[in-house]
Design a protein around this motif. Structure first.
Motif, PDB file in Angstrom:
ATOM      1  N   PRO A   2       0.815  -1.211   0.000  1.00  0.00           N
ATOM      2  CA  PRO A   2       0.000   0.000   0.000  1.00  0.00           C
ATOM      3  C   PRO A   2       0.855   1.271   0.000  1.00  0.00           C
ATOM      4  CG  PRO A   2       0.002  -1.039   2.171  1.00  0.00           C
ATOM      5  CD  PRO A   2       0.833  -1.890   1.281  1.00  0.00           C
ATOM      6  N   THR A   3       0.537   2.170  -0.906  1.00  0.00           N
ATOM      7  CA  THR A   3       1.215   3.472  -0.915  1.00  0.00           C
ATOM      8  C   THR A   3       0.168   4.540  -1.120  1.00  0.00           C
ATOM      9  OG1 THR A   3       1.524   3.336  -3.287  1.00  0.00           O
ATOM     10  CG2 THR A   3       3.382   2.659  -1.939  1.00  0.00           C
ATOM     11  N   LEU A   4       0.456   5.735  -0.646  1.00  0.00           N
ATOM     12  CA  LEU A   4      -0.420   6.866  -0.939  1.00  0.00           C
ATOM     13  C   LEU A   4      -0.055   7.381  -2.332  1.00  0.00           C
ATOM     14  CD1 LEU A   4      -0.221   8.649   2.508  1.00  0.00           C
ATOM     15  CD2 LEU A   4      -1.939   7.028   1.710  1.00  0.00           C
ATOM     16  N   ALA A   5      -0.730   8.443  -2.756  1.00  0.00           N
ATOM     17  CA  ALA A   5      -0.458   8.989  -4.087  1.00  0.00           C
ATOM     18  C   ALA A   5       1.001   9.398  -4.205  1.00  0.00           C
ATOM     19  CB  ALA A   5      -1.347  10.193  -4.302  1.00  0.00           C
ATOM     20  N   PRO A   6       1.592   9.186  -5.375  1.00  0.00           N
ATOM     21  CA  PRO A   6       2.978   9.625  -5.559  1.00  0.00           C
ATOM     22  C   PRO A   6       3.100  11.146  -5.480  1.00  0.00           C
ATOM     23  CG  PRO A   6       2.151   8.489  -7.528  1.00  0.00           C
ATOM     24  CD  PRO A   6       1.030   8.566  -6.559  1.00  0.00           C
ATOM     25  N   ILE A   7       4.245  11.642  -5.037  1.00  0.00           N
ATOM     26  CA  ILE A   7       4.451  13.091  -5.025  1.00  0.00           C
ATOM     27  C   ILE A   7       5.387  13.477  -6.169  1.00  0.00           C
ATOM     28  CG2 ILE A   7       3.951  13.715  -2.624  1.00  0.00           C
ATOM     29  CD1 ILE A   7       6.983  13.365  -2.082  1.00  0.00           C
ATOM     30  N   ARG A   8       5.173  14.680  -6.682  1.00  0.00           N
ATOM     31  CA  ARG A   8       5.928  15.174  -7.821  1.00  0.00           C
ATOM     32  C   ARG A   8       7.087  16.017  -7.269  1.00  0.00           C
ATOM     33  NH1 ARG A   8       4.737  19.800 -11.298  1.00  0.00           N
ATOM     34  NH2 ARG A   8       5.017  19.259 -13.488  1.00  0.00           N
ATOM     35  N   ILE A   9       8.278  15.825  -7.807  1.00  0.00           N
ATOM     36  CA  ILE A   9       9.452  16.545  -7.290  1.00  0.00           C
ATOM     37  C   ILE A   9      10.136  17.288  -8.437  1.00  0.00           C
ATOM     38  CG2 ILE A   9      11.690  16.286  -6.152  1.00  0.00           C
ATOM     39  CD1 ILE A   9      10.504  13.513  -5.205  1.00  0.00           C
ATOM     40  N   GLU A  10      10.460  18.533  -8.199  1.00  0.00           N
ATOM     41  CA  GLU A  10      11.217  19.299  -9.190  1.00  0.00           C
ATOM     42  C   GLU A  10      12.693  19.255  -8.816  1.00  0.00           C
ATOM     43  OE1 GLU A  10       9.691  23.238  -9.173  1.00  0.00           O
ATOM     44  OE2 GLU A  10       7.931  22.671 -10.351  1.00  0.00           O
ATOM     45  N   TYR A  11      13.551  19.137  -9.818  1.00  0.00           N
ATOM     46  CA  TYR A  11      14.981  19.169  -9.519  1.00  0.00           C
ATOM     47  C   TYR A  11      15.711  19.917 -10.632  1.00  0.00           C
ATOM     48  CZ  TYR A  11      15.471  15.340 -12.886  1.00  0.00           C
ATOM     49  OH  TYR A  11      15.452  14.582 -14.033  1.00  0.00           O
ATOM     50  N   ASP A  12      16.933  20.380 -10.294  1.00  0.00           N
ATOM     51  CA  ASP A  12      17.729  21.143 -11.258  1.00  0.00           C
ATOM     52  C   ASP A  12      18.385  20.225 -12.270  1.00  0.00           C
ATOM     53  OD1 ASP A  12      17.167  23.458  -9.970  1.00  0.00           O
ATOM     54  OD2 ASP A  12      19.101  23.617  -8.935  1.00  0.00           O
ATOM     55  N   HIS A  13      18.264  20.626 -13.513  1.00  0.00           N
ATOM     56  CA  HIS A  13      18.944  19.882 -14.564  1.00  0.00           C
ATOM     57  C   HIS A  13      19.772  20.880 -15.383  1.00  0.00           C
ATOM     58  CE1 HIS A  13      19.404  16.612 -17.497  1.00  0.00           C
ATOM     59  NE2 HIS A  13      19.579  17.620 -18.324  1.00  0.00           N
ATOM     60  N   PRO A  14      21.096  20.736 -15.359  1.00  0.00           N
ATOM     61  CA  PRO A  14      21.902  21.674 -16.146  1.00  0.00           C
ATOM     62  C   PRO A  14      21.489  21.581 -17.611  1.00  0.00           C
ATOM     63  CG  PRO A  14      23.252  20.407 -14.647  1.00  0.00           C
ATOM     64  CD  PRO A  14      21.894  19.773 -14.637  1.00  0.00           C
ATOM     65  N   HIS A  15      21.156  22.729 -18.185  1.00  0.00           N
ATOM     66  CA  HIS A  15      20.610  22.770 -19.527  1.00  0.00           C
ATOM     67  C   HIS A  15      21.683  22.442 -20.562  1.00  0.00           C
ATOM     68  CE1 HIS A  15      17.154  23.760 -21.758  1.00  0.00           C
ATOM     69  NE2 HIS A  15      17.715  24.729 -22.437  1.00  0.00           N
ATOM     70  N   SER A  16      22.882  22.841 -20.232  1.00  0.00           N
ATOM     71  CA  SER A  16      23.992  22.630 -21.153  1.00  0.00           C
ATOM     72  C   SER A  16      25.217  22.432 -20.280  1.00  0.00           C
ATOM     73  CB  SER A  16      24.141  23.873 -22.027  1.00  0.00           C
ATOM     74  OG  SER A  16      25.475  24.223 -22.161  1.00  0.00           O
ATOM     75  N   ASN A  17      26.242  21.861 -20.865  1.00  0.00           N
ATOM     76  CA  ASN A  17      27.440  21.648 -20.051  1.00  0.00           C
ATOM     77  C   ASN A  17      28.372  22.861 -20.076  1.00  0.00           C
ATOM     78  OD1 ASN A  17      28.562  21.444 -22.597  1.00  0.00           O
ATOM     79  ND2 ASN A  17      28.463  19.213 -22.594  1.00  0.00           N
ATOM     80  N   LYS A  18      27.938  23.966 -20.693  1.00  0.00           N
ATOM     81  CA  LYS A  18      28.809  25.154 -20.745  1.00  0.00           C
ATOM     82  C   LYS A  18      28.838  25.859 -19.384  1.00  0.00           C
ATOM     83  CE  LYS A  18      30.062  25.365 -25.139  1.00  0.00           C
ATOM     84  NZ  LYS A  18      30.459  23.963 -25.170  1.00  0.00           N
ATOM     85  N   VAL A  19      30.010  26.400 -19.032  1.00  0.00           N
ATOM     86  CA  VAL A  19      30.144  27.101 -17.765  1.00  0.00           C
ATOM     87  C   VAL A  19      29.166  28.277 -17.731  1.00  0.00           C
ATOM     88  CG1 VAL A  19      31.743  28.343 -16.276  1.00  0.00           C
ATOM     89  CG2 VAL A  19      32.577  26.515 -17.744  1.00  0.00           C
ATOM     90  N   GLY A  20      28.449  28.420 -16.635  1.00  0.00           N
ATOM     91  CA  GLY A  20      27.519  29.538 -16.470  1.00  0.00           C
ATOM     92  C   GLY A  20      26.232  29.368 -17.266  1.00  0.00           C
ATOM     93  N   ALA A  21      26.029  28.190 -17.856  1.00  0.00           N
ATOM     94  CA  ALA A  21      24.819  27.977 -18.673  1.00  0.00           C
ATOM     95  C   ALA A  21      23.586  27.881 -17.777  1.00  0.00           C
ATOM     96  CB  ALA A  21      24.969  26.706 -19.478  1.00  0.00           C
TER      97      ALA A  21
END
Ligand code: 13P
Ligand code: SF4
Length: 378
Positions: A2-21
């Protein structure tokens, strides 16, 4: 199960591998477990103890998982520890099956170090935002662009990312290893945690090019509110895990891995502590330093979100019921591709060899304000 409803999680994803991107926001999910009733808890604990013996299995748990699992690990001859000790313990223990109560990278590390053992986890979908935010294909491109750099990755990464690295480190040893590499004149490519990377950079002065990942839990600690809390508790020492933002780290009396900040609570001459890490740590911290007072560092503030609870949603997916279930049916076994595993093992083994003989539980206290000037631990 038994589990309750799943929760949604936001996380950081580097958009590009360039420095300061730019950093984009991605989404993941975690399941919320039902707490067992007191009777269910007693039955489940007895069942798990029996199955551990029958299966010649040992429990290896992180400090952030439910106190029931931490207690069970200790009561049955397993261990509760930080990610470095978890890796060492599973490798050195004679059990044929290692059950890792933590998040997936911890299970993968155990499997990489023990390919001949069966490694199980209560929940295979227990992720980590640092691991999710560093996909191997993008990371490989980043490394390809900087072939002159020594690649140092945090333990909180996939097996494939570790396979690309020269060194894997954990928070208890990262600073010492980068110091060592810097002394050899090496330039570092660091991934994925930008806060841990910035902390190590400020302490060592090393040339570090950073991946821009972060931990969704530690990212939420709030500087202004922490300063206000400290005014109310002027004698309290502030203990901070280095996955926290630099402005929070600057306020710390001690910065360290989970084991190191528990040690600090035990050994420092103070009775009150403000603690900036996942609140799962309070279970062991209170046991290690009975009679002392522990206060959670604030996460609420103007920019607080629903994830600001100082508890890792993926660590929380480990429970008594799913632990009993995997022990009973052998499900949730960790598999790591043999080729990737043997390359990843080199970067992990380098760290373990370096760690031999070091006192990693040592408490590194900061002189007041020292970190504000980028000066290393006293
Ligand atoms: P430690 O190695 O300090 O236990 O850190 C692991 C982790 O995931 C902290 O968020
Ligand atoms: Fe990853 Fe943060 Fe959870 Fe640790 S607390 S496992 S770094 S998401």
């Amino acid at each position: 199960m038994p589990t309750l409803a799943p929760i949604r999680i936001e996380y950081d994803h580097p958009h590009s591998n360039k420095v300061g991107a730019k950093i984009s926001t991605e989404h993941a999910w975690a399941k919320v477990l039902n707490e067992p009733t007191p009777n269910e808890r007693i039955e489940l604990k007895a069942k798990i103890k029996r199955l551990l013996k029958e299966q010649n299995a040992v429990l290896v748990a992180h400090y952030y998982v439910h106190p029931d699992l931490q207690d069970l690990a200790e009561e049955t001859g397993g261990c509760v520890s930080d990610s470095l000790e978890m890796a060492r313990f599973g490798r050195d223990h004679p059990a044929k099956t290692v059950v890792v109560c933590g998040v997936r990278f911890m299970g993968e590390t155990a499997k990489i170090l023990n390919p001949e053992k069966r490694v199980l986890m209560p929940e295979l979908e227990a992720e980590c935002s640092l691991d999710l935010g560093c996909p191997p294909d993008e990371f490989n491109k980043f490394c390809d662009e900087y072939p002159d750099r020594t690649v140092v990755v945090y333990a909180n990464t996939s097996a494939a990312v570790k396979a690309r690295a020269d060194w894997m480190v954990t928070s208890s040893i990262g600073l010492k290893i980068v110091e060592h590499l810097h002394a050899q004149g090496k330039k570092i490519l660091w991934a994925p945690d930008r806060h841990l990377g910035a902390y190590i950079q400020s302490q060592t002065g090393a040339d570090m090019l950073m991946w821009q990942g972060s931990c969704i839990v530690h990212d939420e600690f709030k500087t202004f509110e922490l300063e206000e809390l400290k005014k109310k508790h002027p004698h309290a020492k502030i203990l901070v895990h280095p996955e926290s933002p630099a402005s929070v780290v600057r306020l710390a009396d001690v910065v360290g891995s989970t084991t190191q900040i528990i040690k600090a609570a035990q050994t420092l001459d103070a009775t009150e502590f403000i603690v900036a890490t996942d609140k799962g740590i309070f279970h062991k911290m209170k046991a290690a330093a009975p009679g002392k007072i522990f206060i959670e560092a604030p996460t609420a503030g103007n920019s607080a979100t629903c994830k600001s609870c100082a508890h890792c949603p993926w660590m929380a997916m480990n429970g008594l019921a799913n632990l009993a279930e995997v022990l009973a049916n052998g499900a949730n076994e960790i598999h790591v591709d043999a080729e990737i595993g043997s390359r990843a093992k080199l970067s992990i083994q380098r760290m373990l060899d370096f760690a031999k003989g070091l006192n990693l539980g040592a408490v590194l206290t900061q002189a007041p304000g020292s970190n504000r000037d980028g000066v290393g631990p006293a």
